[in-house]
Write an enzyme that holds these catalytic residues in place. Structure first.
Site, PDB file in Angstrom:
ATOM      1  N   GLY A 196       0.821  -1.213   0.000  1.00 22.82           N
ATOM      2  CA  GLY A 196       0.000   0.000   0.000  1.00 22.82           C
ATOM      3  C   GLY A 196       0.851   1.257   0.000  1.00 22.82           C
ATOM      4  N   ILE A 200      -0.055   5.858   5.112  1.00 18.07           N
ATOM      5  CA  ILE A 200       0.800   5.153   6.070  1.00 18.07           C
ATOM      6  C   ILE A 200       2.040   4.613   5.368  1.00 18.07           C
ATOM      7  CG2 ILE A 200       0.930   3.095   7.547  1.00 18.07           C
ATOM      8  CD1 ILE A 200      -1.944   3.657   8.404  1.00 18.07           C
ATOM      9  N   GLU A 219       2.123  -1.628  -4.618  1.00 17.52           N
ATOM     10  CA  GLU A 219       0.879  -0.865  -4.718  1.00 17.52           C
ATOM     11  C   GLU A 219       0.008  -1.458  -5.830  1.00 17.52           C
ATOM     12  OE1 GLU A 219      -0.898   1.787  -3.225  1.00 17.52           O
ATOM     13  OE2 GLU A 219      -2.293   1.308  -4.838  1.00 17.52           O
ATOM     14  N   VAL A 253      -1.215  -8.230  -4.506  1.00 15.72           N
ATOM     15  CA  VAL A 253      -0.638  -9.141  -3.520  1.00 15.72           C
ATOM     16  C   VAL A 253      -1.599 -10.296  -3.275  1.00 15.72           C
ATOM     17  CG1 VAL A 253       0.110  -9.331  -1.120  1.00 15.72           C
ATOM     18  CG2 VAL A 253       0.716  -7.297  -2.468  1.00 15.72           C
ATOM     19  N   GLY A 287      -5.261   0.392   4.183  1.00 18.88           N
ATOM     20  CA  GLY A 287      -6.462   1.058   4.668  1.00 18.88           C
ATOM     21  C   GLY A 287      -6.862   0.546   6.040  1.00 18.88           C
ATOM     22  N   ARG A 288      -7.894   1.172   6.591  1.00 16.45           N
ATOM     23  CA  ARG A 288      -8.391   0.784   7.906  1.00 16.45           C
ATOM     24  C   ARG A 288      -9.885   0.507   7.787  1.00 16.45           C
ATOM     25  NH1 ARG A 288      -5.209   1.877  12.263  1.00 16.45           N
ATOM     26  NH2 ARG A 288      -6.981   2.338  13.596  1.00 16.45           N
ATOM     27  N   HIS A 460       7.244  38.830   4.551  1.00 15.28           N
ATOM     28  CA  HIS A 460       8.366  38.441   3.700  1.00 15.28           C
ATOM     29  C   HIS A 460       9.603  38.262   4.548  1.00 15.28           C
ATOM     30  CE1 HIS A 460      11.039  38.247   0.267  1.00 15.28           C
ATOM     31  NE2 HIS A 460      11.841  39.100   0.893  1.00 15.28           N
TER      32      HIS A 460
END
Ligand code: FAD
Ligand code: NAD
Length: 481
Positions: A196, A200, A219, A253, A287-288, A460
């Protein structure tokens, strides 16, 4: 993590409460404090030994502590030469770095405990469950034994999320795991494999790559950060491989196995050929998922969608009388500040006030180096929706402060409505983007135009001047480019 203290119900808990919050993450704890401010008698049930949820214990805070440590290490080793600073014999003590991170976590979780006391929020230690209208069960998290039932007018479910995994991969709590393990590897991995290339993957991949690990990220998608603005994704795809992170795109995967200290991951490549990669640690970051374990959500009449999220209406009412839900356990982007704002809005609705969350004005940050930050719509979203826009883009290479810092990678991009000039989206990849995006989040919240930003005086030399220039660029009148 500290040893769990026994579950506990405060001796002075009132027989009937106005609100019981289940979960003490950024959604739950903030909501509990706001409810107390509004005069409610409120208790917050937390199953874990410390307060603060994913964010404080195993999420935002520990990851940022490690990102900071590893960024300093990298800077000292690689980026001080041009300043005329010569350094030798630099080394990293991982144990000490982890202790520093753990101390920060302890201080902040302890801070929530202090805030509960200060605001008169009752802290209940145990596993919360819905047991019918106005009733919340409190069980021992270790064996599920019911300890007490709380009576309350309203209930707020803020039980958050847990890491997702893939078929064919089981976490072993050591070599194969989630971000939780990756925040505490006892030594720098030789070869860290990450599944992934999301937030994360990029953040924790950066940490361990900076400390010397070989990092390979597998990925599924064909490109990096496809949900971000396309110019940002393109720039990120150029920058991160230069930092020693190897990406394999189009990698599907299919499983992972461990033998001793070696982990082997199998995947199908873009030509549908089976490939394997071996390393000594595997971080699954795909992911979660919403956490409704042991909550009794469906038995209580709550509706979960296909992916397990609790369905709510615009006031965060979850479908059963008096039950509300917020944060990672409901649909939407999983961010601490989204959970916080929903918690406050839900409680304000309970109190008869007009709580509101503007989902278009929620900043989203990836704390890599450079940082990536955005608010509002991407160019792709505007094009798909057929909304006419103009854009201004200003590179940090033309910003005096970025030059002085030696951090010139990246740019600011502002998208404004072609007719009204209202800012619809803003995207930054560059130094301190996490801080500078705040100006643009406020601009979106106030419905500001690009002209409003362009006419506001920016000190600036600051990185924020790049924002002003990008705003001028919307009207084709940048000064410094
Ligand atoms: P959580 O924080 O998950 O809290 C839920 C709490 O409820 C937990 O303490 C849990 O123990 C408790 N609980 C669950 N079920 C019960 C029950 N039945 N009874 C009692 N207690 C229960 N977001 C950002 O905005 N910025 C970041 O930089 C960021 N970094 C992250 C880094 C990592 C590695 C991870 C994993 C996440 C990160 N996030 C970040 C996401 C962020 O942590 C979450 O979006 C946020 O914590 C969600 O808050 P929440 O209150 O909804 O849930
Ligand atoms: P993510 O959704 O950001 O990324 C998951 C990645 O995994 C995606 O790129 C996806 O295409 C890929 N993926 C999914 N299935 C795959 C497969 N079978 N094989 C290979 N790749 C696959 O999720 P995450 O990085 O796990 O983070 C979880 C959540 O935590 C995020 O949604 C984010 O909201 C939150 N978070 C936020 C921050 C922050 O705000 N800085 C930091 C960390 C986490």
């Amino acid at each position: 993590m500290a040893k769990s203290p026994p579950p506990a119900i405060p001796a002075d808990l009132p027989p009937r409460l106005d609100l019981v919050v289940i979960g003490s993450g950024p959604g739950g704890y903030v909501a509990a404090i706001r409810a107390a401010q509004l005069g409610m008698k409120v208790a917050c049930i937390e199953k874990d030994p410390t307060l603060g949820g994913t964010c404080l214990n195993v999420g935002c805070i520990p990851s940022k502590a490690l990102l900071d440590s590893s960024e300093r290490y990298e800077e000292i080793r690689k980026h001080l030469g041009p300043h005329g600073i010569a350094v030798s014999g630099v080394s990293i003590d991982v144990t000490k770095m982890l202790r520093r991170k753990d101390k920060i976590v302890r201080q902040l979780t302890g801070g929530v405990e202090f805030l509960f006391k200060k605001n008169g929020v009752y802290r209940v230690r145990g596993l919360g469950s819905l047991r019918g209208e106005g009733r919340v069960g409190v069980s021992d998290p270790s064996d599920g034994h019911l300890l007490a039932e709380l009576n309350t007018d309203k209930i707020l479910v803020a039980t958050g999320s847990v890491p997702a995994t893939l078929p064919g991969i089981e976490f072993d709590g050591e070599r194969i795991g989630s971000s939780t393990e990756a925040l505490s590897y006892p030594e720098v991995p030789e070869h860290l494999i990450i599944i992934g290339a999301g937030v994360i993957g990029l953040e924790l991949g950066s940490v361990w790559a900076r400390l010397g690990a070989k990092v390979t990220v597998l990925e599924y998608m064909p490109e990096l950060l496809p949900m971000m603005d396309p110019d940002i994704s393109k720039q990120a795809a150029k920058i991160f491989p230069r930092q020693g992170i190897n990406f394999v795109f189009n990698a599907r995967v299919t499983g992972a196995t461990r033998e001793g200290d070696i982990v082997t991951v199998r995947y199908q490549d873009k030509d549908d050929q089976t490939q394997t990669v071996t390393g000594d640690r595997l971080l699954v970051a795909v992911g979660r998922k919403p956490n409704t374990r042991c909550l009794g959500a469906e038995e209580a009449g709550l509706t979960l969608d296909r992916r397990g999220y609790i369905q709510v209406d615009e006031h965060y009412r979850a479908g059963a009388p008096g039950v509300y839900a917020i944060g990672d356990v409901i649909p939407g982007i999983m961010l601490a500040h989204k959970a916080e704002h929903e918690g406050i809005a839900a409680v304000e609705h309970m109190a008869g006030l007009g709580g509101h969350v503007n989902y278009d004005a929620i900043p989203n940050v990836i704390y890599t180096h450079p940082e990536i930050a955005s608010v509002g719509k991407t160019q792709t979203e505007l094009e798909k929706a057929g909304i006419p826009f103009r854009q201004g883009s200003f590179p940090f290479v033309a910003n005096g402060r970025a030059k002085a810092m030696g951090q010139t990678d990246g740019f600011v991009k502002i998208l404004a409505h072609a007719e009204t000039d209202r800012i619809l989206g803003a995207h930054i990849i560059g130094p301190r983007a996490s801080d500078t995006i705040a100006e643009l989040a406020v601009a979106v919240e106030f419905s500001a135009s690009a002209e409003d930003i362009a006419r506001s005086v920016h000190a600036h030399p600051t990185l924020a001047e790049a924002i002003k220039e990008a705003a001028l660029g919307v009207d084709g009148r940048m000064i410094n480019l």
